[in-house]
Each structure stands twice: as C-alpha cells, then as structure tokens.
Design a protein around this motif. Structure first.
Motif, PDB file in Angstrom:
ATOM      1  N   HIS A  39      74.800  24.207  -2.003  1.00  0.00           N
ATOM      2  CA  HIS A  39      73.848  25.177  -2.568  1.00  0.00           C
ATOM      3  C   HIS A  39      73.654  24.989  -4.072  1.00  0.00           C
ATOM      4  CE1 HIS A  39      77.704  27.183  -3.375  1.00  0.00           C
ATOM      5  NE2 HIS A  39      77.080  27.795  -4.365  1.00  0.00           N
ATOM      6  N   GLU A  40      74.537  24.214  -4.740  1.00  0.00           N
ATOM      7  CA  GLU A  40      74.420  23.979  -6.183  1.00  0.00           C
ATOM      8  C   GLU A  40      73.579  22.747  -6.503  1.00  0.00           C
ATOM      9  OE1 GLU A  40      78.614  25.319  -8.146  1.00  0.00           O
ATOM     10  OE2 GLU A  40      78.675  23.561  -6.855  1.00  0.00           O
ATOM     11  N   THR A  41      73.354  21.893  -5.513  1.00  0.00           N
ATOM     12  CA  THR A  41      72.708  20.598  -5.785  1.00  0.00           C
ATOM     13  C   THR A  41      71.269  20.747  -6.274  1.00  0.00           C
ATOM     14  OG1 THR A  41      72.073  20.380  -3.461  1.00  0.00           O
ATOM     15  CG2 THR A  41      74.137  19.331  -4.132  1.00  0.00           C
ATOM     16  N   ILE A  42      70.859  19.784  -7.101  1.00  0.00           N
ATOM     17  CA  ILE A  42      69.496  19.749  -7.645  1.00  0.00           C
ATOM     18  C   ILE A  42      68.625  18.989  -6.645  1.00  0.00           C
ATOM     19  CG2 ILE A  42      68.051  19.048  -9.584  1.00  0.00           C
ATOM     20  CD1 ILE A  42      70.199  21.135 -10.274  1.00  0.00           C
ATOM     21  N   LYS A  43      67.778  19.730  -5.941  1.00  0.00           N
ATOM     22  CA  LYS A  43      66.940  19.094  -4.911  1.00  0.00           C
ATOM     23  C   LYS A  43      65.771  18.331  -5.533  1.00  0.00           C
ATOM     24  CE  LYS A  43      69.171  20.837  -1.286  1.00  0.00           C
ATOM     25  NZ  LYS A  43      70.290  21.476  -1.965  1.00  0.00           N
ATOM     26  N   LYS A  44      65.236  18.860  -6.623  1.00  0.00           N
ATOM     27  CA  LYS A  44      64.122  18.212  -7.312  1.00  0.00           C
ATOM     28  C   LYS A  44      64.287  18.449  -8.812  1.00  0.00           C
ATOM     29  CE  LYS A  44      60.817  19.050  -3.522  1.00  0.00           C
ATOM     30  NZ  LYS A  44      59.486  19.595  -3.181  1.00  0.00           N
ATOM     31  N   PHE A  45      63.713  17.540  -9.589  1.00  0.00           N
ATOM     32  CA  PHE A  45      63.732  17.742 -11.047  1.00  0.00           C
ATOM     33  C   PHE A  45      62.408  17.277 -11.642  1.00  0.00           C
ATOM     34  CE2 PHE A  45      65.286  13.400 -10.539  1.00  0.00           C
ATOM     35  CZ  PHE A  45      64.627  12.707 -11.558  1.00  0.00           C
ATOM     36  N   ALA A  46      62.106  17.815 -12.807  1.00  0.00           N
ATOM     37  CA  ALA A  46      60.911  17.402 -13.552  1.00  0.00           C
ATOM     38  C   ALA A  46      61.333  17.070 -14.976  1.00  0.00           C
ATOM     39  CB  ALA A  46      59.869  18.518 -13.557  1.00  0.00           C
ATOM     40  N   LEU A 105      73.652  33.913 -14.236  1.00  0.00           N
ATOM     41  CA  LEU A 105      74.027  33.502 -12.886  1.00  0.00           C
ATOM     42  C   LEU A 105      72.804  33.520 -11.973  1.00  0.00           C
ATOM     43  CD1 LEU A 105      77.451  35.318 -12.284  1.00  0.00           C
ATOM     44  CD2 LEU A 105      77.070  32.864 -12.523  1.00  0.00           C
ATOM     45  N   ILE A 106      72.633  32.438 -11.231  1.00  0.00           N
ATOM     46  CA  ILE A 106      71.488  32.306 -10.322  1.00  0.00           C
ATOM     47  C   ILE A 106      71.903  32.751  -8.929  1.00  0.00           C
ATOM     48  CG2 ILE A 106      70.049  30.601  -9.124  1.00  0.00           C
ATOM     49  CD1 ILE A 106      70.116  28.948 -11.739  1.00  0.00           C
ATOM     50  N   LYS A 107      71.067  33.575  -8.303  1.00  0.00           N
ATOM     51  CA  LYS A 107      71.274  33.944  -6.898  1.00  0.00           C
ATOM     52  C   LYS A 107      70.077  33.410  -6.114  1.00  0.00           C
ATOM     53  CE  LYS A 107      72.392  37.825  -3.842  1.00  0.00           C
ATOM     54  NZ  LYS A 107      72.502  39.294  -3.727  1.00  0.00           N
ATOM     55  N   THR A 108      70.326  32.420  -5.277  1.00  0.00           N
ATOM     56  CA  THR A 108      69.234  31.828  -4.506  1.00  0.00           C
ATOM     57  C   THR A 108      68.752  32.801  -3.437  1.00  0.00           C
ATOM     58  OG1 THR A 108      70.676  30.833  -2.843  1.00  0.00           O
ATOM     59  CG2 THR A 108      70.273  29.541  -4.843  1.00  0.00           C
ATOM     60  N   SER A 109      67.618  32.483  -2.836  1.00  0.00           N
ATOM     61  CA  SER A 109      67.089  33.371  -1.790  1.00  0.00           C
ATOM     62  C   SER A 109      68.010  33.383  -0.572  1.00  0.00           C
ATOM     63  CB  SER A 109      65.676  32.918  -1.378  1.00  0.00           C
ATOM     64  OG  SER A 109      65.686  31.574  -0.933  1.00  0.00           O
ATOM     65  N   LYS A 123      66.217  33.470  -6.755  1.00  0.00           N
ATOM     66  CA  LYS A 123      65.374  33.923  -5.640  1.00  0.00           C
ATOM     67  C   LYS A 123      64.534  32.789  -5.037  1.00  0.00           C
ATOM     68  CE  LYS A 123      65.082  38.575  -7.619  1.00  0.00           C
ATOM     69  NZ  LYS A 123      64.202  39.584  -8.229  1.00  0.00           N
ATOM     70  N   ARG A 124      65.005  31.574  -5.207  1.00  0.00           N
ATOM     71  CA  ARG A 124      64.334  30.399  -4.633  1.00  0.00           C
ATOM     72  C   ARG A 124      65.224  29.830  -3.519  1.00  0.00           C
ATOM     73  NH1 ARG A 124      59.055  29.350  -6.918  1.00  0.00           N
ATOM     74  NH2 ARG A 124      59.188  29.259  -9.194  1.00  0.00           N
ATOM     75  N   PRO A 125      64.677  29.019  -2.629  1.00  0.00           N
ATOM     76  CA  PRO A 125      65.481  28.487  -1.517  1.00  0.00           C
ATOM     77  C   PRO A 125      66.470  27.401  -1.934  1.00  0.00           C
ATOM     78  CG  PRO A 125      63.215  27.684  -1.390  1.00  0.00           C
ATOM     79  CD  PRO A 125      63.243  28.724  -2.460  1.00  0.00           C
ATOM     80  N   TYR A 126      66.253  26.777  -3.106  1.00  0.00           N
ATOM     81  CA  TYR A 126      67.163  25.726  -3.570  1.00  0.00           C
ATOM     82  C   TYR A 126      67.023  25.603  -5.082  1.00  0.00           C
ATOM     83  CZ  TYR A 126      62.700  23.229  -2.955  1.00  0.00           C
ATOM     84  OH  TYR A 126      61.376  22.865  -2.985  1.00  0.00           O
ATOM     85  N   CYS A 127      67.929  24.830  -5.682  1.00  0.00           N
ATOM     86  CA  CYS A 127      67.921  24.668  -7.134  1.00  0.00           C
ATOM     87  C   CYS A 127      67.100  23.451  -7.561  1.00  0.00           C
ATOM     88  CB  CYS A 127      69.345  24.502  -7.668  1.00  0.00           C
ATOM     89  SG  CYS A 127      70.310  26.024  -7.605  1.00  0.00           S
ATOM     90  N   THR A 128      66.414  23.615  -8.669  1.00  0.00           N
ATOM     91  CA  THR A 128      65.685  22.517  -9.299  1.00  0.00           C
ATOM     92  C   THR A 128      66.100  22.465 -10.765  1.00  0.00           C
ATOM     93  OG1 THR A 128      63.838  23.990  -9.833  1.00  0.00           O
ATOM     94  CG2 THR A 128      63.701  22.761  -7.761  1.00  0.00           C
TER      95      THR A 128
END
Length: 608
Positions: free
Chosen positions: A558-565, A468-472, A502-507
């Motif tokens: 808060h679940e959206t993928i803001k950037k991807f690589a 489970l991811i907990k964003t900042s 611990k990041r501001p958004y999901c990638t």
C-alpha cells in the motif's frame, strides 16, 4: 524526568556581558570582506552592539518594543539583533524572500516600529507599503542608501549611539540591567505549511534555557575550542539557537549566509561543526555520487565498494559486534581512497554536522557516518526555541533525533503525537489566545503535531500528524519516510511529494536536481537539451523509474509508488511551495499541480 536547568543570567544581554568579560580579547566572529575574512573579538563586538543599542535608544525604542530584521544571514544581522536586545527591545525576524504584502502583515501584526533592511531592494519593499505601515518610524539599512530621514544607514545609527555613549557612559549598562527574564526577546513568524504565519513569542528565559542546556551536554557536543561555520537563515529559530550556544560557550563563528559559497567556505574556515537542513546534505551527497560517476567506471566502482565496506562495518558496530581483521583492513583502504578526500573538502577538521528543521533520510545519514563526518540529527520547533532533542557523538542512534536536552520532558500521546514540556516552550502565539490554547495545554505540554515513538530514550519521528496519508482503502502511509528513501536512492532527485489521500494508491510528484541531471545529460548524449526538456525526456523517466522500482521493492504494497510525474521545474519559495527553511508545503504543491495528479488516477473518483 530531567533535572531542571536554571541560568545565573537575567537575560541574553546579561549573558553577552559575561562572555565579553571572560573572553574579551578572543575571536568571536569572522565574516567575509573583499574576498578574505575579517575578525571581531568579543570586546570589539560589544563596542558595535553598544553603538547600535544606544542608537536605537536615541530613536525612542523602549522595553520590549519590536524591531524587525529583513535580511539574509550576515554579520550585521547578529550585531543588529544583539543591539535590539541590549536596548531592551525585541527582534521580529523577517525572511529576505518575504513578499512586500507579507512584510506588511508581519510588521503590522507585531507592532514593529523600526526595521533593519539589508539593501535597497529590501528597503523598496517597505517603501512600497509605507502608507500601510503608520507605526514604522524608521528603516535602518546595511548596504542600502540613506535618505537622511526615514531611511538611515547602519553607520549613521552607530554614530548616534557613540555620541550618546560619550554623553552618558553608564547608559548601556543601565539598559542591560533593566532587561528581565520574562521580557519578550524574539517574535518569530512561522512560515507554516498552512495558513497565515503566527508570531511565536519567545522570551529571554527560553533562550537562556537553550544556552544552559547546550552547555549541560558538556564536551560531548560543543566546547569553547570549536569553530562554527554559520550560514543558516537567522530569521529561522535553528540559526538563532546556535547564536545562544556560542554566547554561552564562547567559541568563534564564521558567518556567511551565501549558500553557493558553502563548499568554498568550508575549505577556508575549516570549521569543527556546521549545522544545516537535510536538503543541504542531500545536495552534497548527490554531488559526491555524481562526481564519482563522472570519474569513469573504475572510480565509481571503487566509490561503491568503499560505501559497501563502510556500511557493513557500521551496521556490525551498531549491533554490538566488532569487524574482523579483513573488514578493518578494507575500511582503512576505503577511507584512504575515498572518504579522507571528502573530509579534506570539508576543511579537514569537521567533527560532525548537525541537521534539523526537516527529516533526514537514514540512508544519507549512514553515508556521512561511514565517511567519518556523522550527522547529529536533532529535532525542535519554532515553538520550542529550536533545540529539543539531539544526537550526540557519544550517544547516537541512526534514524532518530536523539534524546531530549537536559531539562526537557517528553511523552507520547495515545494517538502517537509527541508532547514536549520544558524551558524552551513558547509563551504563546502573539495576539492569538485560542491558537495558543490549541497547542499548549494547562499542564504546560506542547502538542507538537508530529508522530513519533521512543526507543531507549531516543525519539524517532515518523511523520507530521497532518501529513499522514489515508488511502481510499483505509491504509495509512507516512510520506516523509517514502520520500527520504527515494532521495537517497536517486542522486538526480531534488524534491519528492508522495500523494494518495483518499486515493486508491500512492503516486509521486518529483523534481530534478538541475546540476545533477545536467551533468548526467552531458555524459549521455543529451547535452543540447534544456533542464525543462530533460524533465520530459524518456531516458530521464527511465532513469528515475529504475530508482522508483528499487524503492517499491522495499515497501509494503500500500506504500508503493504506482505512478510518478516529473515536474518541469523545481519547487520554490517564490511559488510558495516550500518554506524558507526548505520544508515542503504539501497542500500548496498538490493544489498547484492538481491536474498532473488527476492524470495519474484515470477512471477513478477521489473519495470524499
């Protein structure tokens, strides 16, 4: 609370003896030889198992002494395993992709004295580590070269066994009679997504429970008339439990572990059921979608229409409604034009697939259900002897892993963790009492590490507790759910790792399915580019980006993928990024591609 499941057998060899008595002349196994298939009856299987068991006895194997198998899935694996158990020993399973150093760790930690090695390449791993393996007395090879001393061929071992059988005709039955319910049967080292592998101790009682629980499900799931196609790694607990079901029920099994032969073999074997990991079903789905696209605009429109019609009808039925006359007619046309052809490619007799070992994306499950080959998703761990929950054809709920097997109890802890108690639960980790106590409480409840919820008795797994991811910003994200949705939306995607702890958004780190993206490139003027060049091309990023946008439209903010690589290569077992059962090792992937992740968070500091 479920009624307790008991077995009339003392051990797996005892159950095997009963199967031979009941079904001696019937087909037990089918395996590939020289482009065709050869069969073994149950009686013929017993003869080979007896030769192996007595051969091992002649080499000094005693009660619960460990013998390893370092091989891909094949007929010899099954014969060696049953031979080990009938000799009174216990099987240590080792994946054929295991490095020489990890082989040494597993063999040493388990106290393994004999290893069955598939070929000269696997023997070479052991030979290179021989000085570090003083307890390893012999290596038995299936296809490799004998040196007449340390390395013997399987045929040589069987010759020894047959000679001993001639001298002592009652010895085989005597050895079987000595194997007890609580004796160690299998030592499976978890490939684990973190840390050193741990040896999971599974005794004969664990496997007898699994066999009886499968039988107790009745004809709703498996019958003696079924035909299984088995390709799963037998080093993994999922493959092993299917063996137990087969011995208890007596249906024939075609065995071939070559993944590249699955589609061809389905047409030849014409099985009634096949088990697999979600990645296999994703690849089949991607291939079906790609072929529909390659067939031209009209064919693809028909395919899309058939899926839409089928899904509309399927959702109505799940809500307790019956489709009207027009929708039923449309479904019949869709089936004739699209889905019946897909079922023929699977051999034409497939009743269902069984999926386990990782989460299956609901959209992909829905596609197969509409196509008339539903996927019975199940759930279990190495620590529960695999099967713990499973959907059944007549008791099925999409998006869940089904109800508990008879005799298994479940409850959800306050923090959402799934707790399990029953006959399949391990006896402990080998030589690790503290680790055992951390997962197995005094009342016998196994703490699975998975988060889930119960709906009318059906279990829905939402994520791994540690994943489970907990964003900042303090928001929780279940990455597997997001990843599964993207893979269903985009047939060009192979693996996805959502990041955001611990990041501001999901990638997301994304890898491409080489076969699918290469086929796409040929139809889009990019056929000259290599796979790696395609991963960097703007058109490919636009292609994947369209699916990411579609994904984001259905997610909470808060679940959206803001950037991807897009990574230049797929995740591999060799790079330690996925386990042999195709689970992603998130921490390893994040570490290996840390710079790529950091670039997606410019001007931000990761929270501590």
């Amino acid at each position: 609370m479920h009624a307790e499941i008991t077995s009339s057998f003392r051990s797996i060899p005892d159950m095997f003896r009963h199967r031979v008595e009941e079904s001696g002349g019937s087909e037990a196994f089918r395996y590939p030889v020289d482009g065709g298939w050869r069969s073994l009856t149950w009686a013929q299987t017993r003869e080979r198992v007896r030769a192996i068991a007595l051969g091992l006895h002649s080499l000094g194997v005693t009660s619960q002494q460990r013998c390893g198998i370092l091989s891909s899935t094949r007929m010899d694996w099954i014969l060696a395993d049953m031979g080990i158990l009938c000799a009174g020993g216990a099987t240590t399973t080792i994946y054929p992709t295991t490095t020489p150093e990890d082989c040494t760790y597993i063999i040493s930690d388990s106290g393994t004295v004999i290893v069955f090695a598939e070929d000269d390449d696997q023997v070479a791993k052991l030979r290179s580590q021989r000085d570090s393996l003083p307890e390893l007395t012999r290596v038995i090879t299936f296809d490799g070269t004998s040196d007449g001393d340390w390395v013997l061929r399987l045929e040589e071992l069987e010759e020894r066994g047959r000679a001993l059988a001639d001298e002592q005709p009652e010895l085989f039955e005597e050895l079987i009679g000595k194997v007890d319910t609580e004796d160690l049967a299998t030592l499976i080292y978890t490939s684990g997504t973190t840390g050193r592998p741990k040896g999971v101790r599974l005794v004969h009682a664990n496997w007898l429970y699994e066999a009886e629980a499968i039988k107790a499900l009745g004809d709703d799931l498996l019958t003696p008339d079924d035909v299984q196609y088995l390709w799963l790694p037998l080093s993994h607990v999922f493959g092993k439990v299917l063996q137990m079901g087969q011995i208890r029920l007596g249906f024939p099994t075609a065995v071939d572990g070559r993944v590249d032969k699955i589609v061809d073999n389905l047409a030849q074997v014409r099985p009634t059921f096949v088990a697999g990991a979600p990645r296999i079903f994703e690849k089949v789905y991607n291939k079906v979608v790609m072929q529909a696209k390659e067939g031209g605009e009209l064919k693809y429109r028909i395919f899309r229409w058939a899926c839409e019609v089928g899904i509309r009808a399927s959702r109505m039925r799940r809500e307790g409604q019956q489709p009207g006359a027009l929708l039923r007619l449309q479904c019949a046309v869709a089936d004739r034009l699209v889905f019946s052809k897909l079922r023929e490619r699977f051999g034409g007799r497939l009743r269902y697939f069984i999926s386990g070992s990782a989460a299956l994306a609901p959209d992909i499950a829905e596609f197969f259900q509409v196509a008339g080959v539903p996927i019975m998703e199940g759930y279990g761990l190495t620590e529960t002897s695999a099967a713990t929950f499973v959907n059944r054809p007549e008791d099925y709920r999409l998006g869940t892993v089904g109800k508990p097997l008879p005799g298994t109890e479940v409850r959800i802890a306050e923090d959402g963790e799934v707790l399990v108690r029953g006959g399949g639960v391990l006896r402990g980790y080998h030589g690790l009492p503290e680790e055992t106590a951390a997962v197995l409480d005094p009342d016998g409840w196994l703490h699975t590490g998975d988060i889930g919820e119960l709906e009318d008795g059906f279990l829905r797994i939402t994520d791994r507790k540690k994943d489970l991811i907990k964003t900042s910003g303090g928001k929780y994200v279940a990455p597997q759910t997001v990843e599964g949705k993207l893979k269903a939306l985009c047939p060009y995607v192979s693996n996805v790792v959502v990041h955001g702890e611990k990041r501001p958004y999901c990638t997301a780190l994304i890898t491409l399915d080489e076969e699918a993206i290469t086929a796409w490139a040929q139809h889009n003027g990019l056929a000259a580019l290599t796979y790696e060049q395609l991963t960097r091309h703007a058109k490919v990023h636009e292609l994947v980006g369209t699916s990411v946008d579609e994904l984001n439209a259905g997610l909470a903010r808060h679940e959206t993928i803001k950037k991807f690589a897009i990574l230049p290569r797929d995740l591999t077992i060799e790079s330690d990024e996925i386990t042999p059962s195709l689970k992603i090792k998130r921490r390893v992937v994040e570490r290996n591609h840390g710079e790529v992740l950091d670039e997606m968070y410019p001007n931000t500091v990761q929270a501590l």
